[in-house]
Structures are given as structure tokens and as C-alpha cells.
Write an enzyme that holds these catalytic residues in place. Sequence first.
Site, PDB file in Angstrom:
ATOM      1  N   SER A 139       0.859  -1.183   0.000  1.00 48.93           N
ATOM      2  CA  SER A 139       0.000   0.000   0.000  1.00 48.93           C
ATOM      3  C   SER A 139       0.897   1.236   0.000  1.00 48.93           C
ATOM      4  O   SER A 139       1.732   1.366  -0.893  1.00 48.93           O
ATOM      5  CB  SER A 139      -0.924  -0.072   1.221  1.00 48.93           C
ATOM      6  OG  SER A 139      -1.774   1.022   1.266  1.00 48.93           O
ATOM      7  N   HIS A 192      -2.406  -0.977  -3.504  1.00 49.38           N
ATOM      8  CA  HIS A 192      -3.555  -0.093  -3.281  1.00 49.38           C
ATOM      9  C   HIS A 192      -3.336   1.226  -3.999  1.00 49.38           C
ATOM     10  O   HIS A 192      -2.251   1.775  -3.959  1.00 49.38           O
ATOM     11  CB  HIS A 192      -3.713   0.210  -1.788  1.00 49.38           C
ATOM     12  CG  HIS A 192      -4.120  -0.978  -0.983  1.00 49.38           C
ATOM     13  ND1 HIS A 192      -3.968  -1.024   0.376  1.00 49.38           N
ATOM     14  CD2 HIS A 192      -4.674  -2.155  -1.345  1.00 49.38           C
ATOM     15  CE1 HIS A 192      -4.413  -2.190   0.821  1.00 49.38           C
ATOM     16  NE2 HIS A 192      -4.841  -2.902  -0.204  1.00 49.38           N
ATOM     17  N   ASP A 208      -4.648  -4.708   5.483  1.00 46.95           N
ATOM     18  CA  ASP A 208      -5.007  -5.639   4.411  1.00 46.95           C
ATOM     19  C   ASP A 208      -3.824  -6.567   4.116  1.00 46.95           C
ATOM     20  O   ASP A 208      -2.679  -6.144   4.145  1.00 46.95           O
ATOM     21  CB  ASP A 208      -5.366  -4.827   3.155  1.00 46.95           C
ATOM     22  CG  ASP A 208      -5.950  -5.689   2.051  1.00 46.95           C
ATOM     23  OD1 ASP A 208      -6.507  -6.763   2.345  1.00 46.95           O
ATOM     24  OD2 ASP A 208      -5.841  -5.273   0.883  1.00 46.95           O
TER      25      ASP A 208
END
Lengths: 279, 198
Positions: free
Chosen positions: B14, B41, B134
Site C-alpha cells: 500500500s 492499493h 489488508d
Amino acid sequence: MMLMAARENDTENMEIDMLLAGIRRRYGYDFTNYAQASLKRRLTRAREKANLPHFTALLDHLFHDERYFDEFLRQMSVTVTEMFRDPLFYKAAREKVVPVLKTFPFAKIWHAGCATGEEVYSMAMLLQEEGFLDRARIYATDFNKHSLDAAEKGIYALKNIKDAAENYRTAGGAHDFADHVSTSYEFIKFKDALKERITFSYHNLVTDGVFGEMNLICCRNVLIYFDKTLQNHVLSTFTQSLRHGGFLCLGNKETLNYTAVRGLFEPVDAKQRIYRKIG
Amino acid sequence: MESFAYRAVVMGTSAGGMQALKTILPALPESFPLPIAIVQHMQESADDFLAEYLNGISPLTVKEAEDKEPFSPGTVYLAPAGYHLLIEADQTFSLSVDVRENYCCPAIDALFESAAEVFGEALIGVVLTGANGDGSHGLKTIKARGGFAIVQNPVTAESDYMPAAALAATPVDRVGDLEQIASLLVHCSEVSEKNIYG
């Protein structure tokens, strides 16, 4: 030695097979040829939401409670959509598809898998601005009656469409997004001039057949939920429903490349996934 | 000892991921034999700039995954912005526009868990820098199915939350800095038996 996690997984997949067979026989909805990985995630989400330990328990619940099946069906078809999703697609449609449609006295458009209707209204707005909406009839279909009801009402929460005006501008919007809707404190409602040209009806891509003599079929981010067998089945339905030279518009990451009908279409805009039937 | 080769790599990252991928991907040789799928992401409206950029600086082909495309060696596949990326049993990709998971779409967990089911112990999972949890659940699944787990060292990661969350969720096989991860992947791809510890 087989890992315990692998064994549990095999049992779970067996349960899912039984669940899908049960749903098919009890309700006539066939999820068998859905893409398995995303189907399993959706089923798991539904099972966890219903607070049930196993898919066999979910089957029991579904089998005997029709109202719960309704809710389950809704969960199985929830997707993220928005007005003018992928605005550059709408720009390409305006520039490359609409001028061809304008050469016909009348055009039929099928929006297959319209969900809650955001993208159908986007297309209707675009056609109206191009001065073509009164010569077009849009058929918007879905297999989820709740989604169809919502689409037919054409009322959306303001907070859910916050990006709509910006998408509209990127899509080449010629007026002001606000011109197409009436706004109250928390909601927007599409104007009747748009709704009058749209016919909402139930159609299940898995089990229902050919639909009219279409000039344009829009089916964006629906085929991704199907496996290759079902994709080919649905694409064959689309091919038969399209007039020669008709357009097929797919989602931005969907492609005909891995399908049986690739030779029957030519790309009009490869990046925006707009194809034209040549076969 | 069981004898088999690793067959695929999945990565998730991310915040700071672009910098991390800029370090790892160019360090992998053109002959790297395993297919790689990555969730980075990003804003859901982002275009394919990242894939094009990474392709320009890497010996391997880097591209966005398309629906039903085969997951093939010699290629690095990125999840397109706004789509979950999943791997099917026939080793092709499927995409979805389902609800966000861990506030994200694409979600790392979706890729990791679907890949773990297909590849089992032949899968390598890598969690890199990020400011979100995540990927933790997905890495735990990869380990439960016998796969190999690598996590970027949170101390040297641009953003430590994601690697730290992964380490808290499951025991892993290796923790390393970015340069070490690249050479570890090459090493893993070369062994035909599961003797990484040897």
C-alpha cells in the site's frame, strides 16, 4: 500428508456444490458457471453475515426461507457502480458510437445487467445531449428484482453520487449534471424525459435468451462474474441479439480475447473495450 | 521430504509500495520462472500508469491483469485500480467489482486467499510496506495451506503498519529488506525442492 487446511477446503467446496445445486432446484437461479473464486468470496460473506458456521447450514436456511433467499440474491449481486463509471468510456461512446447510431432513424439499446441503473441513466443523459434520445429505446435488464425496482425509481442518495458531476465532465458532458436531475435535501431524481425512453425488465443472462435486434449492447462488469463457459454462452446471446455492425461495450478490464466470439467482432476503441459485430 | 517447486508469487503493498516495487521488480531477471501477481492499493480512478512505468524499468513484462487472462510465467500482473484480482483453479485471473475489503478495492486478502487455494504449498506470499492491515489474513491463509511467507522488515519499510500487522497475524518464513527480498525470490525460484532453510 495433506494439510488440514486443504482438507477443510475440499469439504467446503463440496458443500458449495451442494448449495448451488439446491438453489438451482429450489429457485431456478443457476450460479454453477460463475467464476468460482469471486463466487466463493460472496458466498462466504453471505454465510458470515447470516452468522452460520457451514455452507450446508446456509443451504438449509435458504431452502426453507423464501424471504431470506430474496436477501441472499441481493447480496450475491451487489456491485460497486456509479454514474459515468469509467468516464473515458462514455467520452469514447459519445465520439465513436453515437455518430454511427445517428445514421439510423431509430436505435435499440440493451443495457444487460443494469443493477441499480446508474450507468443506464448516464447513457440516457449522453444520448439526450447528443439530440438522439427521442430516437432511441433503452432496454435495461437485470436478474435482481430489487435492483430493477431501484433503477426504475431513478432516485439516488446525494452522498452516493458525489463524484457524478466530476465524472460527467470528464466524460465530455456538454451541459451541467444538475440539469438532468431534480434535487432535494438528500436525494436526486432523474427527470422523466430520461426515464420515458428506458424500459426496465427482468432478464436472466444465464437462463433467458436472445433479446431483440439491437444496435448497441452495453454489458459492463457483468461477464467478469462468469466462468469461460458461461461467458461464451452469454456472448453468443449478445452476438445473436445484435444487428450486423452493432456495437458491444464491455467493462474496462473485460476483453473478447479469451472468448469464442473474438473473430466475430472488431475493436472500435480497444482501450475502452468498444467492439463492433462483423460476423 | 516432499519434492516440488514453487509455482507462483503474490505480493501486496500500500503506502510506499511504488518505491518498493521500483526496487524489487527491476532486480528480478528476465529468466525469473514464476508468474507474479501484485495488489498495490491506489485510487480507484487511477489509470495503468504504474504498470507502464514498472514495465519500462523491469526485465520482466509488467502489465495490468485482464479478466480470464492466463497467469503465466515471465510476467508480472498488477491488479487494475477499482477491481479485486482473484486467481481461478485453471490458473487464469478473474476480476470483480464487489464491495471493498479492509476499505480497499483491490484487496490483498482477495488475491492471497484465492491464490492459496489454487497453489497451496507451491505459493510464495510477500507483504510489503503499507499503512493498512489488508493482507494479514491472506498471508495467514497462505501459511495455513503450507506456502512460503515473506514480510518486509517493518523497521526499514516506508510505512510499517502493513508488515507489522502481517507479522502479528502469522509466523512467517523470512523478514527482510527490499534488496534481500528480490534475491530471496530468485533463490526460491531456483530450488526444485523445498529446502529454503538448508
